[in-house]
Structure formats: structure tokens, C-alpha cells
Design a protein around this motif. Structure first.
Motif, short mmCIF file in Angstrom:
data_model
loop_
_atom_site.label_atom_id
_atom_site.label_comp_id
_atom_site.label_asym_id
_atom_site.label_seq_id
_atom_site.Cartn_x
_atom_site.Cartn_y
_atom_site.Cartn_z
N GLN A 197 0.81 -1.21 0.00
CA GLN A 197 0.00 0.00 0.00
C GLN A 197 0.84 1.26 0.00
O GLN A 197 0.33 2.34 -0.32
CB GLN A 197 -0.93 0.00 1.22
N GLN A 198 2.11 1.14 0.34
CA GLN A 198 2.97 2.31 0.43
C GLN A 198 4.43 1.90 0.30
O GLN A 198 4.77 0.72 0.43
CB GLN A 198 2.75 3.04 1.77
N VAL A 199 5.28 2.88 0.03
CA VAL A 199 6.72 2.69 -0.02
C VAL A 199 7.35 3.67 0.98
O VAL A 199 7.03 4.87 0.96
CB VAL A 199 7.28 2.95 -1.43
N THR A 200 8.22 3.16 1.84
CA THR A 200 8.84 3.98 2.88
C THR A 200 10.36 3.88 2.77
O THR A 200 10.91 2.77 2.68
CB THR A 200 8.40 3.52 4.28
N LEU A 201 11.04 5.02 2.78
CA LEU A 201 12.49 5.07 2.77
C LEU A 201 12.97 5.64 4.11
O LEU A 201 12.37 6.58 4.65
CB LEU A 201 13.01 5.97 1.64
N THR A 202 14.05 5.07 4.63
CA THR A 202 14.64 5.54 5.89
C THR A 202 16.09 5.95 5.61
O THR A 202 16.86 5.18 5.03
CB THR A 202 14.61 4.44 6.96
N PHE A 203 16.46 7.17 6.06
CA PHE A 203 17.78 7.72 5.80
C PHE A 203 18.58 7.83 7.10
O PHE A 203 18.03 7.72 8.21
CB PHE A 203 17.66 9.10 5.14
N THR A 204 19.87 8.07 6.95
CA THR A 204 20.75 8.18 8.11
C THR A 204 20.62 9.52 8.82
O THR A 204 21.04 9.66 9.97
CB THR A 204 22.21 7.99 7.69
N ARG A 257 0.06 10.89 -4.73
CA ARG A 257 0.30 12.02 -3.83
C ARG A 257 1.78 12.14 -3.52
O ARG A 257 2.52 11.15 -3.56
CB ARG A 257 -0.51 11.85 -2.54
N PRO A 258 2.26 13.35 -3.16
CA PRO A 258 3.68 13.55 -2.85
C PRO A 258 4.08 12.87 -1.55
O PRO A 258 3.25 12.41 -0.77
CB PRO A 258 3.81 15.07 -2.75
N ALA A 259 5.38 12.82 -1.32
CA ALA A 259 5.92 12.14 -0.15
C ALA A 259 5.66 12.93 1.13
O ALA A 259 5.55 14.16 1.12
CB ALA A 259 7.43 11.92 -0.34
N GLN A 260 5.59 12.21 2.22
CA GLN A 260 5.45 12.78 3.55
C GLN A 260 6.39 12.03 4.50
O GLN A 260 6.85 10.93 4.20
CB GLN A 260 4.00 12.64 4.05
N HIS A 261 6.68 12.66 5.64
CA HIS A 261 7.46 11.96 6.66
C HIS A 261 6.59 10.88 7.29
O HIS A 261 5.41 11.09 7.57
CB HIS A 261 7.95 12.93 7.73
N ALA A 262 7.19 9.72 7.53
CA ALA A 262 6.47 8.60 8.11
C ALA A 262 6.45 8.73 9.63
O ALA A 262 7.52 8.82 10.26
CB ALA A 262 7.12 7.28 7.71
N ASP A 263 5.26 8.76 10.20
CA ASP A 263 5.09 8.81 11.65
C ASP A 263 5.81 10.00 12.27
O ASP A 263 6.30 9.93 13.41
CB ASP A 263 5.59 7.51 12.30
N GLY A 264 5.91 11.09 11.52
CA GLY A 264 6.54 12.29 12.05
C GLY A 264 8.05 12.23 12.17
O GLY A 264 8.65 13.12 12.77
N LYS A 265 8.70 11.23 11.60
CA LYS A 265 10.15 11.09 11.70
C LYS A 265 10.82 11.84 10.54
O LYS A 265 10.52 11.56 9.37
CB LYS A 265 10.55 9.61 11.68
N ASP A 266 11.74 12.74 10.87
CA ASP A 266 12.36 13.59 9.85
C ASP A 266 13.31 12.84 8.93
O ASP A 266 13.69 13.36 7.87
CB ASP A 266 13.13 14.74 10.51
N ASN A 267 13.73 11.64 9.31
CA ASN A 267 14.67 10.87 8.48
C ASN A 267 13.96 9.85 7.59
O ASN A 267 14.59 8.89 7.13
CB ASN A 267 15.71 10.17 9.35
N THR A 268 12.67 10.03 7.36
CA THR A 268 11.91 9.09 6.54
C THR A 268 11.17 9.83 5.43
O THR A 268 10.93 11.03 5.52
CB THR A 268 10.89 8.31 7.38
N ALA A 269 10.80 9.08 4.40
CA ALA A 269 9.95 9.58 3.30
C ALA A 269 9.01 8.44 2.91
O ALA A 269 9.45 7.31 2.69
CB ALA A 269 10.80 10.02 2.12
#
Length: 646
Positions: A54-61, A84-96
């Protein structure tokens, strides 16, 4: 006035600074990064999913920012499937995270991403995952370097112009306030102030416009897109550029008011030359209040860099930001002051006097202090961004830093000679300054001794220059001292060389600020090494029957690609990427190092692809795939490929 250490002490100090610079790379542990790196994704790279996600999530350093097109998911037909455009996942700034469309078809999907790391530099990448079974894909992802776009190249050049403007502005002002207040009325110094301010203001305005195309890899014409500019001014780099423009406007007002006050100041003994106060006094408009305001403006200007670049991301940010501010200001005081000194030493305007030795001596002390601050803050920054000797040769950041280190050593060597000529000028100037008090009794003794025998000589010759030479107090100092002039010429040369080398160091520094730090590169590699193992191994093997229309490729997918039971799926493609049906497809696997095999995968035709669901692989290591493709009753070919089983 003493202008610095003797040559012996100075050389020892220079050697100590060089040793400190070399020692900075000996240690340093812990993780830090400035440019972010991709730590993981869901779905994982190369994975084959039974059902559509249902979604794609990226996690950065590190924390990242993004625009509307920062994260795109493309179908096998190169159609975008994230509405729709990307958003931070669960309010975490290192995610898209992006949500996907419903009812996705089977096949291979491509995830292309481009985000902005916390230090303001964009990073990008791409990976694939499959639903149901892998397939061919028409998705095209740009593989060019982030710095290959016209906007990125122009942005990098303007960054260098901005650094140069800051150095000229800060250096010229510090030279006037700390070393030679009279220089405020010298036309070349005023010209340097105007050039520095104009270069910094123009480059900052251009950087603000180009920030959007730089982040999104857009065209130069998109710099005037108001919606994109609106997004730029809400991000940290954009806010820093806007604040810098406001500070420059305030600096322009302060410089203009100081210039007007200085022009209104006239010396009683020189009414024809406004703005030239007595040597060593502070001209009107350059009092304590102006100095305090100038220092605050310089600190704020430097903070617009430190608060939006490498120092603002990674470890020890509360310490790294003020250290970066000091580093920038010390660079400006030293390099900009050098350029100002070189200009005033070479001016040849009618009626202009030489720069007093006391001013040169004060600048020598100021420049040495600035260089010490540069070395100290540079030690900390290098430890924070590099951390090891090996990184000097294995990462781009380390190699550029090594070149900068060599340039700094050359600057220190030239600076040693500049301080030596300055010290000699000081020693020549000290006796001249003492002559008004010491020679007075000597001249009286000469009159008593020599005046009796030749009393008629003064009355006869009267105006002969030989006799008044002993009686006129100023004639001893009228002709210029040849040693002093020779020291000045040597000082001009070394200052010019030091300024050129300083410009080289500045250019290298600008290049470093746009390069991924070594610790960040190591962090990205570590994150990749510790990321979850892909759930499938996929290889594509081309084949050629040697006849027309008998070329294609076979895509083999082993899931999970580990020791034990594996699912094998094989798809045959034509030369133009379309699906192909063949009457027979055989696959055997051999572990040649251990003498295992061949193991027959026993592929079965699944009406469009070939598969088996119970292939047992007993050992890890490199396995050879032997693929036999039969296209007709008499045409077949066997191709081979190696795959590593974990």
C-alpha cells in the motif's frame, strides 16, 4: 612597538601549527554524517512480494527534506503509481513515505528518489522491487551525477563568489578597525569594501533563485518559478539566504553612514584632503558603537553558512556551529586582510604615503591570531568530517582535504617570511621614532665642539646645505632608508603570494562544502551493509542462437536466494524486451568449488513463465547457473551465469 615573535620563535610556532594540522587526522571515533544516506526501504531493494504493498517507505541516516517529486514509484510501463507527494512517516524527519495506487499489476516497479539532506545538499538514488514475479520495465531513471546539471554547476560557482565576497568584506573592515584606521579614507580600500559587499549580495540573491533548480535537478528557467521559490524560502537553506540578504542591507547602511561621517571630517592642517585623520586615531563614524555593530553583523553573516551546511548536521551540532562561525570569520580576517594589505602596499597615487610599519605590524599580529584560529577550528572540523588516515585516500572528501592541507602548509611557509620582513620593518622603524628625543643632546654637543673653529663658515655660506644639515632636526630622516624600502618590496611579494595561495585554499574549501564528508560516506556504506538482506536474487542472462530473430534473455529469480528451499521463476524475453514463449527451458545449478551438482531445478511451464517451488540448495557460495533455452525443435542454446547463495 613589538610586532611578533623573533624568527626563531616564529618558525617553531609555524612548525607546531603544521604538526597540529597533521595530528588532527590521527584519531576520531564514533559515527557522524553530514550528507544523508539511504539506510533501508520497505519494500526492500530487489524483493519479490506476493501481494501489492500500500505504500513505499524510505529511511535515511539523517533528517531529509523533499519536494513534490522527491519520491516517484514507476510501473513496468513507466507510469507513476503514487498519486500524492511524499510525507514523513510517523513524524520522523529521516523518513519519506508515499502511498500507492490500488490494484497494482504484477511486475517490476522502480522507486526513484531525490531528497535534500540536513546540510542542504541533495542526494538521489533508485531501486526496484517486484509484485508477483519480476518482469521487464520501461522505467528510465537518470543516472547522471548530481553536479552535472547546469543549475548545480552555476550554484557551485556562485558559492565560491559568496565566500570570496565575505572574505573581502570582513577582511577590509577588520584591517581598518584593527590595524590602520586611516585606511578608511583610502580609495582602494573603499573599492574593496564595495566589491566585497556587491559580490556577496549578488551571489546570495542568485543562490536564492537557483536553490530550487539545484535541489530538484531542474532547468535554469525554473529559477523564476514563484511556487518553487516559495518552497525554497520555507526551507532552512532558503531562510539562511534570505537572512543573509537582510544582514547585507543593514551592513550597507552602516558602511554608508560611516563613509559620510568620514568624508565630513577635515583635518585642520589639510583642508584639501577630507577624511584623513591623524595617524593612529579613529576616524569619525568608526567608534566603539560602530565596531560592536560590525562584529555582530559579521557573526550573523557567518552563522547563515554554519546554520545551514555541514556544521548543522551530524554529531555535536551545538559545538560545531560556533566553531564553523569562527572558522569563516578567521578566514575572512586573514585572507581579506591580506588582499587589503597587498592593495595598500602597492598603491602609487600622488601624495599617498607608505603604510606605516606600525599598521603592518598590527596586521601581522592579527593575521597570526586568525591563522591560529583557522588551524584550531580546522582540526575539529576535519576530525568531525574525516576521522581517519585511510579516509584521506579512499574518499573524495579526504583527497580534497589532503590537497587543502598541502596548500595550508605552503601558506604557513610564506606567512613565516612575511612576518620576518614585518619584524625587520619594525626594527627599522623603532630608531626613527626615538630620534626626536635622543638626538637632541647629541646635536648640542656637536655644536659646542665644531662651532668654534669654523664660525665664519655659516656667515659666509649662509644657505649652503652642508652646514644646516647639522642644524636642521629633520634632515637626518628625510632621505628614505634603503634597507626599509628593500624590506617593503620583499613584504609586497610575500603578501601577494600568500594572498594567491589563500585564494586557492578558499576555492578548495568551497569544493569541500559541496562534497560528501568521509564519515557520511562510511555511514552510508555501513547502513547498506547492515540493511536487511534482499529477499530474492535476480539475474538476467542474454542468449543468441546465431540466427535472425533468435536473440533474447532469460531472467532467473531465486527466492530467498539462501541455503535451503528456494522458489525459482524464469521469464524469457525477446531482443526488444517483450515476453517470449519457448517450448523448453532447463536450469541446472553447480557448486564447482565443492564438486556439487549439477542439480536439476525441474522447471515447469506456468503459461507465460517457468517455475519450481522446492529447489533445495545445500551449501552457501558461488553457484553456476546452466540455462538451456530451446526455441524450436532443432534450435537451442545453453548459457551460464554465476549467483552467490548466502
Amino acid at each position: 612597538m613589538h610586532l611578533g615573535s623573533p624568527p626563531a620563535r616564529t618558525s617553531l610556532t609555524v612548525l607546531a601549527l603544521v604538526a597540529a594540522v597533521l595530528a588532527l587526522l590521527l584519531g576520531g571515533a564514533g559515527s557522524a554524517s553530514a550528507h544523508a544516506g539511504l539506510r533501508g526501504s520497505d519494500p526492500a531493494e530487489g524483493s519479490v512480494l506476493a501481494t501489492a504493498p500500500q505504500q513505499v517507505t524510505l529511511t535515511f541516516t539523517e533528517s531529509v527534506g523533499f519536494s513534490d517529486d522527491s519520491l516517484r514509484v514507476l510501473s513496468p510501463e513507466n507510469e507513476r503509481v503514487n498519486p500524492r507527494p511524499a510525507q514523513h512517516a510517523d513524524g520522523k524527519d529521516n523518513t519519506a513515505r508515499v502511498e500507492l495506487s490500488d490494484q497494482l499489476a504484477q511486475g517490476t516497479y522502480t522507486v526513484a528518489w531525490r531528497v535534500v539532506s540536513a546540510d542542504g545538499h541533495p542526494i538521489s538514488g533508485a531501486f526496484i522491487f517486484s509484485i508477483g514475479k519480476p518482469s521487464g520495465t520501461a522505467a528510465v531513471v537518470a543516472t547522471d551525477s548530481l553536479e552535472d546539471t547546469a543549475a548545480a554547476r552555476l550554484y557551485g560557482f556562485l558559492r565560491h563568489v559568496a565566500y570570496s565576497g565575505l572574505a573581502l568584506l570582513v577582511g577590509a573592515v577588520s584591517f581598518v578597525l584593527l590595524c590602520w584606521p586611516t585606511a578608511a579614507a583610502v580609495r582602494p580600500v573603499r573599492w574593496l569594501l564595495k566589491v566585497g559587499w556587491a559580490a556577496l549580495a549578488a551571489s546570495t540573491a542568485a543562490l536564492l533563485l537557483l536553490r530550487g533548480p539545484y535541489e530538484t535537478a531542474g532547468s535554469l528557467t525554473s529559477a523564476f518559478d514563484l511556487s518553487q521559490l516559495g518552497r525554497t524560502v520555507t526551507g532552512r537553506p532558503g531562510i539562511a539566504l534570505v537572512v543573509r540578504l537582510v544582514l547585507l542591507a543593514a551592513a550597507a547602511v552602516l558602511l554608508r553612514r560611516s563613509a559620510l561621517r568620514l568624508d565630513g571630517h577635515k583635518r585642520p592642517d589639510r583642508p584639501d584632503r577630507p577624511g584623513l585623520p591623524d595617524e593612529g586615531t579613529i576616524p569619525g563614524g568608526l567608534g566603539t558603537r560602530a565596531r560592536v555593530v560590525g562584529v555582530l553583523l559579521a557573526l550573523a553573516l557567518a552563522f547563515t553558512w554554519a546554520g545551514a551546511e555541514h556544521a548543522s548536521a551530524g554529531i555535536q551540532v551545538p559545538l560545531a556551529v560556533p566553531v564553523a562561525v569562527l572558522h569563516l570569520l578567521a578566514m575572512g580576517v586573514w585572507l581579506g586582510g591580506l588582499i587589503t594589505l597587498a592593495v595598500v602596499l602597492r598603491r602609487r597615487a600622488p601624495g599617498s604615503g607608505d603604510v606605516p610599519a606600525s599598521a603592518i605590524g598590527r596586521f601581522s599580529t592579527v593575521a597570526f591570531t586568525a591563522m591560529a584560529v583557522l588551524v584550531g577550528t580546522g582540526m575539529y572540523q576535519s576530525w568531525r568530517q574525516v576521522g581517519s588516515w585511510g579516509a584521506l585516500s579512499t574518499t573524495p572528501y579526504g583527497r580534497i582535504l589532503a590537497v587543502k592541507l598541502a596548500a595550508v602548509v605552503l601558506v604557513l611557509v610564506v606567512a613565516f617570511f612575511s612576518r620576518r620582513w614585518t619584524a625587520r620593518l619594525d626594527h627599522e622603524a623603532l630608531p626613527a621614532a626615538e630620534r626626536p628625543t635622543v638626538p637632541e643632546p647629541e646635536r648640542a654637543r656637536v655644536v659646542e665642539t665644531v662651532g668654534a673653529p669654523p664660525p665664519p663658515v655659516p656667515s659666509v655660506t649662509g644657505g649652503t646645505p652642508d652646514v644646516p644639515a647639522g642644524a636642521e632636526p629633520g634632515d637626518d630622516t628625510e632621505p628614505p632608508a634603503p634597507e626599509t624600502e628593500r624590506h617593503r618590496r620583499r613584504l609586497r611579494r610575500t603578501v601577494a603570494v600568500e594572498a594567491v595561495l589563500g585564494a586557492v585554499v578558499l576555492a578548495i574549501t568551497t569544493l569541500l562544502t559541496g562534497t560528501q564528508p568521509s564519515r557520511a560516506a562510511d555511514g552510508a556504506e555501513t547502513a547498506a551493509a547492515t540493511a536487511p538482506v534482499p529477499q530474492a536474487k535476480v539475474v538476467t542472462v542474454p542468449f543468441d542462437m546465431g540466427t535472425a530473430n533468435q536473440k533474447g534473455s532469460v531472467q532467473i529469480t531465486l527466492e530467498p536466494g539462501r541455503v535451503g528451499e528456494n522458489t525459482v521463476e524464469a521469464v524469457v524475453y525477446t531482443a526488444d524486451g517483450g515476453f517470449a514463449t519457448v517450448p523448453e527451458l532447463r536450469l541446472t545449478l553447480t557448486q564447482e568449488d565443492l564438486g556439487i551438482g549439477p542439480l536439476d531445478a525441474k522447471l515447469k511451464n506456468q503459461k507465460g513463465y517457468w517455475a519450481t517451488y522446492d529447489l533445495q540448495l545445500p551449501m552457501a557460495g558461488a553457484w553456476t547457473l546452466n540455462i538451456t533455452v530451446r526455441t524450436t525443435d532443432i534450435d537451442q542454446v545453453t548459457v551460464r551465469e554465476t549467483i552467490r547463495i548466502t
